[in-house]
Design an enzyme around this catalytic site. Sequence first.
Site, PDB file in Angstrom:
ATOM      1  N   HIS A   4       0.912  -1.178   0.042  1.00 30.85           N
ATOM      2  CA  HIS A   4       0.234  -0.663  -0.361  1.00 30.85           C
ATOM      3  C   HIS A   4       0.468   1.562  -0.153  1.00 30.85           C
ATOM      4  CE1 HIS A   4      -3.276  -2.473   1.371  1.00 30.85           C
ATOM      5  NE2 HIS A   4      -2.192  -3.301   1.942  1.00 30.85           N
TER       6      HIS A   4
ATOM      7  N   SER B 279      14.832  22.320 -16.097  1.00 30.63           N
ATOM      8  CA  SER B 279      13.292  22.773 -16.044  1.00 30.63           C
ATOM      9  C   SER B 279      13.338  23.889 -17.084  1.00 30.63           C
ATOM     10  CB  SER B 279      13.116  23.054 -15.137  1.00 30.63           C
ATOM     11  OG  SER B 279      11.970  23.749 -14.973  1.00 30.63           O
TER      12      SER B 279
ATOM     13  N   LYS C 152      15.773  21.707 -10.985  1.00 32.65           N
ATOM     14  CA  LYS C 152      15.472  20.367 -11.178  1.00 32.65           C
ATOM     15  C   LYS C 152      15.992  19.855 -12.301  1.00 32.65           C
ATOM     16  CE  LYS C 152      10.714  20.868 -10.765  1.00 32.65           C
ATOM     17  NZ  LYS C 152       9.359  20.365 -11.262  1.00 32.65           N
TER      18      LYS C 152
ATOM     19  N   GLU D 112       9.646   8.748 -17.187  1.00 27.38           N
ATOM     20  CA  GLU D 112       8.515   8.625 -17.384  1.00 27.38           C
ATOM     21  C   GLU D 112       8.059   9.060 -18.819  1.00 27.38           C
ATOM     22  OE1 GLU D 112       8.250  13.332 -16.712  1.00 27.38           O
ATOM     23  OE2 GLU D 112       8.950  12.900 -14.345  1.00 27.38           O
TER      24      GLU D 112
END
Length: 464
Positions: free
Chosen positions: A156, A277, A283, A290
């Site tokens: 979980h 970024s 970043k 992704e």
Amino acid sequence: MAQLWGGRFTKETDELVYRFNASIGFDQRFYEQDLKGSMAHVKMLSRQGILTETEEEQILAGLEGILTDIKAGTLPIDESCEDIHSFVESTLIDRIGDPGKKLHTGRSRNDQVALDMKLYIRDEIREVDGLLKELLGVILTIMEEHTKTYMPGFTHLQKAQPVTLAHHLGAYFEMFKRDRQRMGDIYKRMNFCPLGAGALAGTTYPLDREYTAELLGFDGPTLNSMDSVSDRDYLIEMLAAFSTIMMHLSRFSEEMILWNSNEYQFIELDDAYSTGSSIMPQKKNPDIAELVRGKTGRVYGALMSMLTTMKGIPLAYNKDMQEDKELVFDAIDTVKGCISLFGGMLATTRFRIEVMEKSAAHGFTNATDAADYLVNHGVPFRDAHGIVGRLVLTCIEKGIALDDLSLAEYQQISPVFEEDIYEAIRIRTCVNKRNIIGAPGEEAMQEVLRINRRYMEEQEEITE
Ligand code: ARG
């Protein structure tokens, strides 16, 4: 517009219709398989006395020449042809004249395209299998280095029990191992040669289908000509297996993204596999992971499209089936790209051992072991569960770990606890006591590593 079937038509095909119908834009991808299939067909025709030896030699030389020239880039594929089959045949006739007109004897484009696709897919399945094997190699190497790297195991997405990095990655090893098995299964099931099925009902020429099959490395000829030209099961199976590979890569990517986040900091992705970024200077984004996660949708989509395309098609060949190619080609490119890039990303990832261990030590991953300690001292498990639950509550209030409670505090809740509780709940003790096969304990893990290393050495890649 070079087309093979002008004879019975009185009007030119409308340009738009012609384009809509044509497949040369994408089926040129398997020009090599088309030529190799034709070569085998010609050899068989000559052996059966349907072509003379001279004709065989002329046609084979012509086909060889076309293959060499396309490869060398000196024979551009003429996109005004309807498909790759028409291009090859018309080029052959241009080059060698009348003998070239005999190439298509005893054959239809329906069995020809079925053959080409199978030959092409066989090569691609072998490649995907090879890439999966490389990925397994990357995973196994990391596993071997990290049998003592402790980390929390989750259920979980809550810290559950401690495991090791080797054990966690070992789960992915099993997944990709099954993916390789699926590649092998599909290859075996599809490896029967459709050539000789003709348009749908075989042919009146005395073809030797066993011989053609053998020349092309198939296990034998297919047994029903109608099925041969309209079977796309192997593409559906492959897309299903690809979808499973992508699902595995996507789950792994998701974990890499989480682990690379500021909150986890379990790993640091290499700069080469991250991007920045345009606005936020701090970043370092896990774009590759992704994208792999994102591209999973494309491959699932191809599977759904293929299933839907096939569902209403009466026997035998129908033009709907031409739709198989772009979907399948895109899925192949996507899967191959994702496996390679993911492997590269994983191989260059830095694992932050101390952060993982610290995370395992904080979050009560050893609570089950504290309860097991009581059980081993005669306390019924349900009572032990309650006692440790109260200890955990105390720790949460104080913001400490079970390891930080004093013995007095332990004994206040249960007099059964002794000094050796601390050793019993040390993270490494918790892991290494789990020593049955499949568990994260060091000895069990070493045994699995031996088995997997042997698998890597012995498990052959798919061959013809
Ligand atoms: N381009 C076609 C395909 O990909 C080849 C077979 C064409 N056969 C035909 N009867 N039109 O399916």
